[in-house]
Design an enzyme around this catalytic site. Structure first.
Site, short mmCIF file in Angstrom:
data_model
loop_
_atom_site.label_atom_id
_atom_site.label_comp_id
_atom_site.label_asym_id
_atom_site.label_seq_id
_atom_site.Cartn_x
_atom_site.Cartn_y
_atom_site.Cartn_z
N LYS A 55 -2.80 1.18 -3.24
CA LYS A 55 -1.65 2.23 -2.98
C LYS A 55 -1.36 2.93 -4.28
CE LYS A 55 0.67 0.34 0.92
NZ LYS A 55 0.98 -1.17 1.32
N PHE B 179 2.67 -10.05 4.40
CA PHE B 179 1.80 -8.80 4.74
C PHE B 179 0.67 -8.52 3.81
CE2 PHE B 179 0.69 -4.64 5.14
CZ PHE B 179 0.37 -4.08 6.49
N ASP C 147 -1.06 -10.42 -4.79
CA ASP C 147 -1.15 -9.21 -4.08
C ASP C 147 -0.07 -8.34 -4.34
OD1 ASP C 147 -1.24 -6.93 -2.20
OD2 ASP C 147 -1.54 -7.96 -0.57
C1 LIG Z 1 0.07 -1.81 2.13
C2 LIG Z 1 -0.41 -3.47 1.60
C3 LIG Z 1 -1.62 -3.94 2.01
C4 LIG Z 1 -2.60 -3.01 2.64
O1 LIG Z 1 -3.17 -1.97 2.06
P1 LIG Z 1 -3.85 -0.87 3.11
O2 LIG Z 1 -4.09 0.21 2.05
O3 LIG Z 1 -2.73 -0.29 4.07
O4 LIG Z 1 -4.86 -1.40 3.50
C5 LIG Z 1 -1.86 -5.24 1.33
N1 LIG Z 1 -0.85 -5.79 0.91
C6 LIG Z 1 0.11 -5.30 0.63
C7 LIG Z 1 1.16 -6.18 -0.09
C8 LIG Z 1 0.62 -4.12 0.94
O5 LIG Z 1 2.08 -3.64 0.89
#
Ligand SMILES: *Cc1c(COP(=O)(O)O)cnc(C)c1O
Length: 429
Positions: A274, A146, A233
């Site tokens: 985040k 994700f 990520d």
């Molecule tokens: C939440 C998330 C995203 C996307 O972030 P948004 O601010 O919702 O666009 C990308 N990678 C990971 C691992 C995430 O948990």
């Protein structure tokens, strides 16, 4: 109807139902206030927040230091665009790059934008530094990833709900099994046009899958061997969530600087979002050293709001809170306690088969099929009992409270969770 009118939960839900696109399926609770580990609904009921806005609110709701920095900056200067300099961005970039141990940062707003930025950076590096033939660069990703919701990102998702009817898709991605080092080696060996390997150190949305010990270090070593960028990520796992400043840090306990003792796991490109704002503001960033980041030149990439003065002030304050309040250490200690308490309960019940996770990013596996509504029903019962959590995939419930929680509060939450699970256990028997 004025914006100041007080709504009941029912009214608020009805408004969203009628006037909002139905792109989410929220738990039926309408929140109006948050403080630390708690949130309150419009009827005044208090809950423990066990989602923390998908790990954006690691520093707790409405942290006074973060909100203070935001208010002060909001009254001074909010947005200049990057057509001009502002006196906050450089300070934030210096602070953030020193914190995470990189030469440079490229600021954006959301996680998905930062992932997009990393993919563009990786491709451009492949053509200009690695010498890959034009338009041939490939990026390896993992199954059940994700990384966000843009057209390119969903192109390499294997979630049918996220993908279907959004084609045509972006080319240039190869999907391999997560936590399978052999699969990575095979693909890197077979294709010299591979530019990067994009990976989540723990797959959060997929259900908190923690890879086997040493997987990330081995993956990083393979990337180095084949001159491929290791792209982490850490939008969900970063900023102390898993008990370290970054999940790609080693096992030492340093939290002030990126761990220089374990450079073997250090990403070539780090993606954060985040909790880099403590949930106060949309802030994300991509980090890399000069040899990579220098391929980005004026006009190649940007964002009107990326790196704005409020974001800079908020981001700095949010990272300071993580260090000052030793949130990584707290996440380590409370995470161990949480899993120990649940591991003591699991053998006595039929409803849960496993607890897994790292730091305060954990999940329980419910003893029912993926299609069953049991996990959802448990979350509804948890809500009644004063704790908010949501299923990730089918029968998995993620537990990720703010990292400012105390031991006493955590034990209170464990009691709520176990009491709730026992209600369902009795139904099974
Ligand atoms: C939440 C998330 C995203 C996307 O972030 P948004 O601010 O919702 O666009 C990308 N990678 C990971 C691992 C995430 O948990």
């Amino acid at each position: 109807m004025s914006v100041l009118e007080k709504l009941t939960s029912e009214d608020a839900i009805a408004l969203e139902e009628k006037y909002g696109a139905h792109n989410y399926h929220p738990l039926p609770v309408v929140l109006t206030k948050g403080k630390g580990v708690y949130v309150w609904d419009v009827e005044g009921k208090q809950y423990y927040d066990f989602l923390s806005a998908y790990s954006a609110v690691n520093q707790g709701h409405c942290h006074p230091k973060i909100i203070g920095a935001m208010l002060e900056q909001a009254q001074t200067l909010t947005l200049t665009s990057r057509a001009f300099y502002n006196d906050m961005l450089g300070k934030f970039e210096k602070y953030a790059t020193e914190t995470f141990g990189f030469d440079k940062m490229l600021p954006m707003n959301t996680g998905a934008e930062a992932v997009e930025t990393a993919l563009k950076l990786c491709r451009k590096w492949a053509y200009e530094k690695k010498g890959v033939e034009e338009n041939k660069a490939k990026i390896v990703v993992c199954e059940n990833n994700f990384h966000g919701r843009t057209t390119t990102i969903i192109s390499f998702s294997n979630d049918p709900v996220a993908r279907k009817n959004f084609g045509p898709y972006t080319n240039g991605f190869i999907k391999i099994e997560y936590d399978n080092i052999k699969a990575l080696e095979e693909v890197l060996e077979s294709d010299a046009t591979i530019a990067g390997f994009l990976v989540e150190p723990i797959q959060g949305e997929a259900g908190v899958y923690v890879p086997s010990e040493g997987y990330l270090a081995k993956a990083k070593a393979l990337c180095k061997k084949y001159n491929v960028l290791f792209i982490a990520d850490e939008v969900q796992t970063g900023i102390a969530r898993t008990g370290k400043l970054l999940a790609t840090c080693g096992n030492c306990s340093c939290i002030d600087k990126h761990c220089s003792k374990t450079p073997e796991v250090k990403p070539d490109i780090l993606i954060l979002g985040k909790a880099i704002s403590g949930g106060a503001y949309p802030i994300s960033g991509v980090f890399a050293n000069n040899a990579i980041m220098e391929v980005i030149q004026p006009g190649n990439h940007g964002s009107t709001f990326g790196g704005n003065p409020i974001a800079a002030a908020v981001g700095m304050a949010a990272l300071e809170v993580v260090k000052e309040e030793k949130l990584a250490e707290n996440a380590t200690d409370l995470g161990k306690l949480f899993r120990a308490e649940l591991n003591a309960f699991i053998p006595t019940c039929n409803i849960v088969t496993k607890v897994r996770g790292k730091g305060l990013l954990n999940a329980i596996l419910i003893n029912d099929t993926e299609e069953s509504s049991t996990a959802w029903d448990i979350c509804m019962a948890l809500k009644e009992n004063g704790l908010l959590a949501k299923p990730t995939h089918g029968n998995i419930i993620r537990f990720a409270p703010p990292l400012v929680m105390t031991k006493e509060q955590l034990l209170d939450c464990v009691a709520i969770i176990i009491k709730t699970l026992k209600q369902f256990d009795e139904e099974i028997k």
